[in-house]
Write an enzyme that holds these catalytic residues in place. Structure first.
Site, PDB file in Angstrom:
ATOM      1  N   TYR A 167      24.795  23.380  22.822  1.00 23.88           N
ATOM      2  CA  TYR A 167      23.985  22.399  22.090  1.00 23.88           C
ATOM      3  C   TYR A 167      22.513  22.714  22.349  1.00 23.88           C
ATOM      4  CZ  TYR A 167      28.393  19.728  21.857  1.00 23.88           C
ATOM      5  OH  TYR A 167      29.693  19.329  21.659  1.00 23.88           O
TER       6      TYR A 167
ATOM      7  N   PRO B  23      33.809  10.410  16.293  1.00 23.53           N
ATOM      8  CA  PRO B  23      34.605   9.171  16.331  1.00 23.53           C
ATOM      9  C   PRO B  23      34.222   8.168  15.257  1.00 23.53           C
ATOM     10  CG  PRO B  23      32.930   9.138  18.051  1.00 23.53           C
ATOM     11  CD  PRO B  23      32.876  10.507  17.431  1.00 23.53           C
ATOM     12  N   LEU B  24      33.094   8.414  14.581  1.00 28.44           N
ATOM     13  CA  LEU B  24      32.652   7.452  13.576  1.00 28.44           C
ATOM     14  C   LEU B  24      32.967   7.939  12.170  1.00 28.44           C
ATOM     15  CD1 LEU B  24      29.114   6.829  15.136  1.00 28.44           C
ATOM     16  CD2 LEU B  24      31.246   5.628  15.616  1.00 28.44           C
ATOM     17  N   GLY B  25      33.574   9.106  12.060  1.00 25.06           N
ATOM     18  CA  GLY B  25      33.825   9.726  10.752  1.00 25.06           C
ATOM     19  C   GLY B  25      34.631   8.813   9.847  1.00 25.06           C
TER      20      GLY B  25
HETATM   21  N1  LIG Z   1      34.286  19.401  21.157  1.00 25.43           N
HETATM   22  C1  LIG Z   1      33.718  19.653  20.013  1.00 25.43           C
HETATM   23  O1  LIG Z   1      33.990  20.642  19.353  1.00 25.43           O
HETATM   24  C2  LIG Z   1      32.701  18.693  19.487  1.00 25.43           C
HETATM   25  C3  LIG Z   1      32.252  18.777  18.172  1.00 25.43           C
HETATM   26  C4  LIG Z   1      31.323  17.833  17.733  1.00 25.43           C
HETATM   27  C5  LIG Z   1      30.878  16.855  18.586  1.00 25.43           C
HETATM   28  N2  LIG Z   1      31.314  16.799  19.883  1.00 25.43           N
HETATM   29  C6  LIG Z   1      30.875  15.749  20.818  1.00 25.43           C
HETATM   30  O2  LIG Z   1      31.186  14.499  20.261  1.00 25.43           O
HETATM   31  C7  LIG Z   1      30.034  13.669  20.221  1.00 25.43           C
HETATM   32  C8  LIG Z   1      30.122  12.742  19.025  1.00 25.43           C
HETATM   33  O3  LIG Z   1      30.255  13.479  17.833  1.00 25.43           O
HETATM   34  P1  LIG Z   1      29.178  13.478  16.638  1.00 25.43           P
HETATM   35  O4  LIG Z   1      27.799  13.271  17.197  1.00 25.43           O
HETATM   36  O5  LIG Z   1      29.460  14.648  15.806  1.00 25.43           O
HETATM   37  O6  LIG Z   1      29.635  12.313  15.764  1.00 25.43           O
HETATM   38  P2  LIG Z   1      29.541  10.768  15.774  1.00 25.43           P
HETATM   39  O7  LIG Z   1      29.264  10.262  17.127  1.00 25.43           O
HETATM   40  O8  LIG Z   1      30.769  10.362  15.095  1.00 25.43           O
HETATM   41  O9  LIG Z   1      28.329  10.497  14.775  1.00 25.43           O
HETATM   42  C9  LIG Z   1      27.029  10.733  15.033  1.00 25.43           C
HETATM   43  C10 LIG Z   1      26.243  10.308  13.781  1.00 25.43           C
HETATM   44  O10 LIG Z   1      26.404   8.923  13.574  1.00 25.43           O
HETATM   45  C11 LIG Z   1      25.149   8.269  13.581  1.00 25.43           C
HETATM   46  N3  LIG Z   1      25.297   7.009  14.346  1.00 25.43           N
HETATM   47  C12 LIG Z   1      25.625   6.863  15.648  1.00 25.43           C
HETATM   48  N4  LIG Z   1      25.673   5.566  15.992  1.00 25.43           N
HETATM   49  C13 LIG Z   1      25.356   4.861  14.866  1.00 25.43           C
HETATM   50  C14 LIG Z   1      25.226   3.481  14.595  1.00 25.43           C
HETATM   51  N5  LIG Z   1      25.432   2.563  15.520  1.00 25.43           N
HETATM   52  N6  LIG Z   1      24.896   3.136  13.335  1.00 25.43           N
HETATM   53  C15 LIG Z   1      24.695   4.064  12.372  1.00 25.43           C
HETATM   54  N7  LIG Z   1      24.797   5.381  12.583  1.00 25.43           N
HETATM   55  C16 LIG Z   1      25.132   5.789  13.827  1.00 25.43           C
HETATM   56  C17 LIG Z   1      24.190   9.215  14.247  1.00 25.43           C
HETATM   57  O11 LIG Z   1      22.909   9.136  13.676  1.00 25.43           O
HETATM   58  P3  LIG Z   1      21.667   8.534  14.497  1.00 25.43           P
HETATM   59  O12 LIG Z   1      21.237   9.605  15.418  1.00 25.43           O
HETATM   60  O13 LIG Z   1      20.686   8.240  13.435  1.00 25.43           O
HETATM   61  O14 LIG Z   1      22.164   7.309  15.194  1.00 25.43           O
HETATM   62  C18 LIG Z   1      24.805  10.577  13.922  1.00 25.43           C
HETATM   63  O15 LIG Z   1      24.337  11.060  12.695  1.00 25.43           O
HETATM   64  C19 LIG Z   1      28.879  14.665  20.191  1.00 25.43           C
HETATM   65  O16 LIG Z   1      27.691  14.100  20.627  1.00 25.43           O
HETATM   66  C20 LIG Z   1      29.381  15.759  21.087  1.00 25.43           C
HETATM   67  O17 LIG Z   1      29.099  15.428  22.439  1.00 25.43           O
HETATM   68  C21 LIG Z   1      32.227  17.699  20.322  1.00 25.43           C
END
Ligand SMILES: NC(=O)c1ccc[n+]([C@@H]2O[C@H](COP(=O)([O-])OP(=O)(O)OC[C@H]3O[C@@H](n4cnc5c(N)ncnc54)[C@H](OP(=O)(O)O)[C@@H]3O)[C@@H](O)[C@H]2O)c1
Length: 283
Positions: A59, A205-207
């Site tokens: 990252y 997790p928010l997908g």
């Molecule tokens: N193992 C793997 O291959 C892998 C792949 C991807 C991710 N990850 C891990 O999983 C974590 C989570 O995944 P992710 O970041 O892809 O997805 P996520 O947590 O599902 O979504 C993040 C997105 O949602 C928005 N968001 C978060 N909270 C919100 C809220 N309360 N209201 C509105 N929008 C909100 C964020 O924008 P804002 O910044 O504007 O809030 C960001 O664009 C990552 O940080 C990483 O550590 C692991």
């Protein structure tokens, strides 16, 4: 709150963590636009009793681990940082495999240095490398554990077969795969983890798609909550081994996400959300 999760019987963490990946530049590349804001998000997470932070050497690359150390070192007691290696970054939005034993050894040394640690609490193989023996990658992590550089070994982006093979080599404490109420490809892996006492860390997790969004919004309104909070609630109720790590670059969103751990869905709401993948399939 949503209670605690034991990882490998050695570490205990609150059951809503923080995914730090978003605290980088666009395309998960380079430094974040708002560096001060990114540091503030990390510090606020710890203030809110988040004691599990997920990151990876890729990252940024490296930027994310460095930011965590800058914001939080010396680390508060009980804070668990889970990092990963085996997936490299030649440029923005580009990912290339390298889970060779020699690369993993170098990667662990780099993460130790950037995180300013003598031992990494949880080290996750980021993804199996298609041209490297999976067993050789896991054996390397087992060796690094024996050398005291890693405390606990974990996996990401794996099937049940991978988990079973890895567990024959070294204890595996958690699995991190893409998962949400509307995205259930890995349901059987969640069930396997629950049965065998491994943590399951859902990424993205928010997908949610359009149909999912409609159902979510209705249930959220009934709770006076946001759709995002309801998506997190569903995960927490899905299994006691579930450890969501919602990611955000905003303190306000972080506070909302952490507050989701105190909301409760009733059985009908849980079932309705659970049926979304079938609803999507039938359209
Ligand atoms: N193992 C793997 O291959 C892998 C792949 C991807 C991710 N990850 C891990 O999983 C974590 C989570 O995944 P992710 O970041 O892809 O997805 P996520 O947590 O599902 O979504 C993040 C997105 O949602 C928005 N968001 C978060 N909270 C919100 C809220 N309360 N209201 C509105 N929008 C909100 C964020 O924008 P804002 O910044 O504007 O809030 C960001 O664009 C990552 O940080 C990483 O550590 C692991």
């Amino acid at each position: 709150m949503a209670g605690e999760l034991s990882l490998g019987g050695e570490l205990s963490v609150n059951r809503l963590g923080f995914g730090a990946m978003r605290l980088t530049g666009e395309g998960i590349w380079g430094p974040p636009k708002d560096r001060k804001g990114a540091l503030a998000v990390l510090r606020r997470a710890v203030e809110l009793d988040v004691n599990f932070i997920d990151t990876a050497d890729s990252y940024g690359p490296y930027v994310n681990e460095e930011l965590i150390a800058e914001a939080l070192f010396p680390y508060p007691r009980g804070l668990v940082i889970a990092t990963k290696g085996g997936w490299n970054r030649p440029g923005p939005n580009q990912w290339t495999h390298d889970a060779t034993p020699s690369h993993l050894r170098k990667a662990v040394e780099g993460s130790l240095r950037r995180l300013r640690l003598d031992r990494i609490d949880i080290y996750q193989l980021h993804i199996p490398d298609p041209v490297v023996s999976f067993d050789a990658s896991v054996e390397t992590l087992a060796e690094l554990r024996n050398e005291g550089k890693i405390r606990l070994v974990a996996l990401s982006n794996v099937t049940q077969e991978h988990i079973e093979r890895a567990r024959r080599i070294v204890p595996i404490v958690s699995v991190q795969n893409r998962y949400s109420f509307a995205d259930r490809e890995w349901d059987y892996v969640v069930n396997y983890c629950q049965q065998h006492g491994l943590g399951f860390i859902p990424w993205f997790p928010l997908g949610a798609g359009k149909v999912a969004g409609e159902v979510l919004s209705r249930i959220a309104e009934a709770h006076g909550a946001s759709p995002t909070q309801i998506a997190l609630c569903w995960l927490l109720k899905r299994s006691p081994i579930m450890l969501p790590i919602p990611g955000t670059s905003s303190v306000e969103h972080l506070e909302q996400n952490v507050a989701a751990a105190s909301l409760r869905l009733n059985a009908e709401e849980f079932d309705e959300l659970s049926e979304v993948p079938e609803l999507v399939g039938s359209r």
